[in-house]
Design an enzyme around this catalytic site. Sequence first.
Site, mmCIF file in Angstrom:
data_model
loop_
_atom_site.group_PDB
_atom_site.id
_atom_site.type_symbol
_atom_site.label_atom_id
_atom_site.label_comp_id
_atom_site.label_asym_id
_atom_site.label_seq_id
_atom_site.Cartn_x
_atom_site.Cartn_y
_atom_site.Cartn_z
ATOM 1 N N ASP A 169 0.608 4.293 -2.650
ATOM 2 C CA ASP A 169 0.541 5.714 -2.288
ATOM 3 C C ASP A 169 1.601 6.516 -3.036
ATOM 4 O O ASP A 169 1.336 7.614 -3.540
ATOM 5 C CB ASP A 169 0.781 5.890 -0.782
ATOM 6 C CG ASP A 169 -0.475 5.691 0.052
ATOM 7 O OD1 ASP A 169 -1.589 5.661 -0.517
ATOM 8 O OD2 ASP A 169 -0.342 5.577 1.281
ATOM 9 N N HIS A 212 3.533 10.519 2.562
ATOM 10 C CA HIS A 212 3.093 11.529 1.605
ATOM 11 C C HIS A 212 3.968 12.785 1.645
ATOM 12 O O HIS A 212 4.286 13.365 0.614
ATOM 13 C CB HIS A 212 1.637 11.912 1.874
ATOM 14 C CG HIS A 212 0.696 10.756 1.798
ATOM 15 N ND1 HIS A 212 0.502 10.032 0.647
ATOM 16 C CD2 HIS A 212 -0.109 10.187 2.737
ATOM 17 C CE1 HIS A 212 -0.381 9.072 0.878
ATOM 18 N NE2 HIS A 212 -0.767 9.139 2.133
ATOM 19 N N HIS A 257 0.824 -1.204 0.000
ATOM 20 C CA HIS A 257 0.000 0.000 0.000
ATOM 21 C C HIS A 257 0.858 1.254 0.000
ATOM 22 O O HIS A 257 0.508 2.248 -0.653
ATOM 23 C CB HIS A 257 -0.953 0.027 1.190
ATOM 24 C CG HIS A 257 -1.860 1.221 1.129
ATOM 25 N ND1 HIS A 257 -2.964 1.273 0.294
ATOM 26 C CD2 HIS A 257 -1.788 2.437 1.715
ATOM 27 C CE1 HIS A 257 -3.531 2.463 0.395
ATOM 28 N NE2 HIS A 257 -2.829 3.187 1.253
#
Length: 297
Positions: free
Chosen positions: A244, A267, A240
Site C-alpha cells: 500500500d 493511507h 500488504h
Amino acid sequence: MLPEHHEHTLATPAICAGVGLHTGERVRLSVRPAPAGSGVVFMRSDITDRDNIIAATAESVTQTRLGTVITNKAGVSVSTIEHLMAALSALGVDNVLIEMDGPEVPIMDGSALPFVQLLDRAGFRRQPMPQSVIEILKPVHVIEGDKRASLLPCDRFEMRFEIEFDSAVIGHQVVDLVVTEDSFRDELMSARTFGFLEGVEALRAAGLARGGSMDNAIVIDGDKVLNAEGLRYTDEFVRHKALDAIGDLYVLGMPILGRFEGIKAGHGLNNALVRALLSRPDAYQVVTLAPALSKAG
C-alpha cells in the site's frame, strides 16, 4: 523490465474488469500507453458532462479512509488506486492513461498480483525522455499518536514497515527490504488486503466494503483466518501494508531515492508524509538521470 533511466510506458493497452471493494460496482479498466512526461492519469469514461481526467498527484488525494481516493477540480473521483499504483511504481511504468467506466479500481484478488500480470501481458516500451527521481536529502517525519511515517536519505529505495494488532493471527510484524522490481515480485505483490469480521457490518452500514469477500481479502475472526486457503505469507499483513505504501508514495510521480519507515501507518499518514515532503523544498531534490552516464539496471 530494467529501468534503464529512461521513462517507460506500455507497449499495448491492458484491459481487465472486476468489482470495486467498497462500491461493489463492476468496472472495466483499460491501462493505455501515454506520452513521455504525462505521468499516471485516470479517466472516467462514464462521465461526459464535465472534466473526467484525474491526474494521480499528491494534491489530488482527497480521501484516505480504507483506500486512496483522488479527485479533480470538477469533483470527479477514482478510489482504491493504491494496488494498481504500486504495480506501476515497482515495474517502472512512468506514463499511462487509465480509462475506467466506474468510480473504483477493481479490487481483483486484493493484491497487486493481477495488475502485475496485466502489465506484463501488455509489455513495456522505453521512451526517449530521461527518467527523473526524487532524492530525499533530509529526514521528514509525520507522527500521529503511536503512528509514524518517515522518509530518510538513502542511495536506493528501501522500506521498513511495522504493525501490531491484538489478534494472535497478526501480532507484531516487521518487513524491511530494498524495493526493486524483483523484490516486489517476490516479497510483496501477492500480499492481500485484510479486515476483521466484526468490522464488516459497520463498514457496510457506512457504504463501504460492499464488494468485499474472501475472494479479494483476508478475513480475520478473532484469532482465526477464515479464508480456506490460509495465508500466502506468514506475515502477509505487514507485507500488504508495505505494498500500500509503495502505491501511496507513487503520487509523487517518480521513483524515490530514499528510505520509507512506517509504524502502524495507513493511507492517511502516507499521504500526509508525501505532502510534508513537498512542503519542504530543502528536504529533497529532483534528479534527472543522464542516460549516457548510467548503467542499465
